[in-house]
Design an enzyme around this catalytic site. Structure first.
Site, mmCIF file in Angstrom:
data_model
loop_
_atom_site.group_PDB
_atom_site.id
_atom_site.type_symbol
_atom_site.label_atom_id
_atom_site.label_comp_id
_atom_site.label_asym_id
_atom_site.label_seq_id
_atom_site.Cartn_x
_atom_site.Cartn_y
_atom_site.Cartn_z
ATOM 1 N N LYS A 122 15.093 -46.025 31.263
ATOM 2 C CA LYS A 122 16.231 -46.799 30.755
ATOM 3 C C LYS A 122 16.415 -48.096 31.549
ATOM 4 C CE LYS A 122 19.318 -43.535 31.464
ATOM 5 N NZ LYS A 122 18.540 -42.395 31.970
ATOM 6 N N ARG B 132 27.310 -40.875 28.147
ATOM 7 C CA ARG B 132 26.539 -39.663 28.433
ATOM 8 C C ARG B 132 27.248 -38.411 27.943
ATOM 9 N NH1 ARG B 132 23.649 -42.149 33.149
ATOM 10 N NH2 ARG B 132 22.152 -40.694 33.996
ATOM 11 N N ARG C 255 9.594 -42.505 42.377
ATOM 12 C CA ARG C 255 10.309 -43.764 42.143
ATOM 13 C C ARG C 255 10.845 -44.370 43.452
ATOM 14 N NH1 ARG C 255 15.009 -44.074 37.690
ATOM 15 N NH2 ARG C 255 16.183 -42.644 39.004
ATOM 16 N N ARG D 51 16.084 -43.116 45.878
ATOM 17 C CA ARG D 51 17.467 -42.743 45.576
ATOM 18 C C ARG D 51 17.753 -41.332 46.048
ATOM 19 N NH1 ARG D 51 18.847 -44.241 39.425
ATOM 20 N NH2 ARG D 51 19.771 -42.164 39.604
ATOM 21 N N ARG E 270 19.770 -32.730 37.053
ATOM 22 C CA ARG E 270 20.084 -33.859 36.158
ATOM 23 C C ARG E 270 19.462 -33.641 34.783
ATOM 24 N NH1 ARG E 270 17.724 -38.235 39.751
ATOM 25 N NH2 ARG E 270 18.218 -39.716 38.112
HETATM 26 P P1 AMP Z 1 21.543 -43.198 36.483
HETATM 27 O O1 AMP Z 1 21.370 -44.333 37.429
HETATM 28 O O2 AMP Z 1 21.871 -43.644 35.087
HETATM 29 O O3 AMP Z 1 20.406 -42.215 36.541
HETATM 30 O O4 AMP Z 1 22.846 -42.372 36.990
HETATM 31 C C1 AMP Z 1 22.865 -41.748 38.255
HETATM 32 C C2 AMP Z 1 24.029 -40.765 38.340
HETATM 33 O O5 AMP Z 1 25.263 -41.478 38.141
HETATM 34 C C3 AMP Z 1 24.037 -39.676 37.299
HETATM 35 O O6 AMP Z 1 23.241 -38.553 37.673
HETATM 36 C C4 AMP Z 1 25.530 -39.326 37.238
HETATM 37 O O7 AMP Z 1 25.912 -38.542 38.368
HETATM 38 C C5 AMP Z 1 26.182 -40.685 37.390
HETATM 39 N N1 AMP Z 1 26.405 -41.344 36.081
HETATM 40 C C6 AMP Z 1 25.796 -42.483 35.601
HETATM 41 N N2 AMP Z 1 26.246 -42.798 34.380
HETATM 42 C C7 AMP Z 1 27.167 -41.843 34.053
HETATM 43 C C8 AMP Z 1 27.971 -41.604 32.909
HETATM 44 N N3 AMP Z 1 27.917 -42.400 31.824
HETATM 45 N N4 AMP Z 1 28.814 -40.532 32.943
HETATM 46 C C9 AMP Z 1 28.886 -39.728 34.018
HETATM 47 N N5 AMP Z 1 28.133 -39.860 35.123
HETATM 48 C C10 AMP Z 1 27.279 -40.931 35.151
#
Ligand code: AMP
Length: 216
Positions: free
Chosen positions: A14, A88, A127, A160, A171
């Site tokens: 993404k 999400r 990553r 990360r 996740r």
């Molecule tokens: P990402 O960078 O999109 O992989 O997001 C990393 C983490 O941030 C996720 O595993 C969630 O804990 C949190 N997170 C990101 N976007 C959302 C969302 N729309 N709703 C809830 N938690 C989120």
């Protein structure tokens, strides 16, 4: 075009696709994960609350993430945008639709980036991200020229905290349970477009651009 959302399991690409599309189409890239990590880095109370969930691989509460997205959407109220990692949950999708409707806007299409689970796990474990400019690398598929150093800006590369095997599995389960229904939500509205997320970033972005062309 008003807005697009990019949905996919962790590791589907993404962030990579959103950065390419931001450049190619000149649209605003809004990543909920980046907004949350920025809130953590600056030590805000929202960041402190979010970190507890993120470290476990769980979703942060809807209200918290919605408030960050709303602030960001208001900043650039008139521009076309691409949301990456948001919504999400179905509740986030509904809140987003209400938020946009108040401004006479809507989501044009929801792009679902599809990648098999084994490949997701392999992608996430290797990553690495630049602390300074956010560029992304992969230890095996796209290694930096010198280990630990960003090719673009010389910044330090880091892994990360939530990219460890246990949290990755958590996740992926969260995606299945809480985010799959969002795909069904957009499918019912006729807005869902599936994209094969396998292959190189440029192969995938060609597919995405072809599909967006139809949505515009
Ligand atoms: P990402 O960078 O999109 O992989 O997001 C990393 C983490 O941030 C996720 O595993 C969630 O804990 C949190 N997170 C990101 N976007 C959302 C969302 N729309 N709703 C809830 N938690 C989120």
């Amino acid at each position: 075009m008003s807005g697009l959302v990019l949905i996919g399991p962790p590791g589907a690409g993404k962030g990579t696709q959103a950065k390419i599309l931001q450049k190619r189409l000149g649209i605003d890239h809004i990543s909920s994960g980046d907004l949350l990590r920025a809130a953590i880095a600056t030590g805000t109370s929202k960041g402190r609350d979010a970190k507890r969930y993120m470290d476990r691989g769980e979703l942060v509460p809807d209200d918290l993430v919605v408030s960050l997205i709303e602030e960001r959407l208001i900043e650039d109220a008139a521009r076309a945008f691409l949301l990456d990692g948001f919504p999400r949950t179905v509740r986030q999708a509904e809140t987003l639709a209400d938020m946009l409707a108040r401004k006479g806007r809507s989501i044009d299409a929801a792009l679902s980036l599809d990648v098999p689970t084994d490949e997701l796990v392999a992608r996430l474990g290797g990553r690495r991200t630049c602390r300074t400019c956010g560029a992304m690398f992969h230890m095996v598929f796209d290694p930096p020229r010198s280990p630990g150093v960003c090719d673009r800006c010389g910044g330090e590369l880091y892994q990360r905290e939530d990219d460890n095997e246990e949290t990755i599995r958590a996740r992926l389960r969260v995606f299945e349970k809480q985010t799959q229904p969002v795909l069904e939500h957009y499918a019912k509205q006729g807005k869902l477009r599936a994209v094969d997320g396998r292959g190189t970033p440029s192969e995938v972005s060609e597919r995405v651009v072809a599909i967006i062309g139809d949505a515009r």
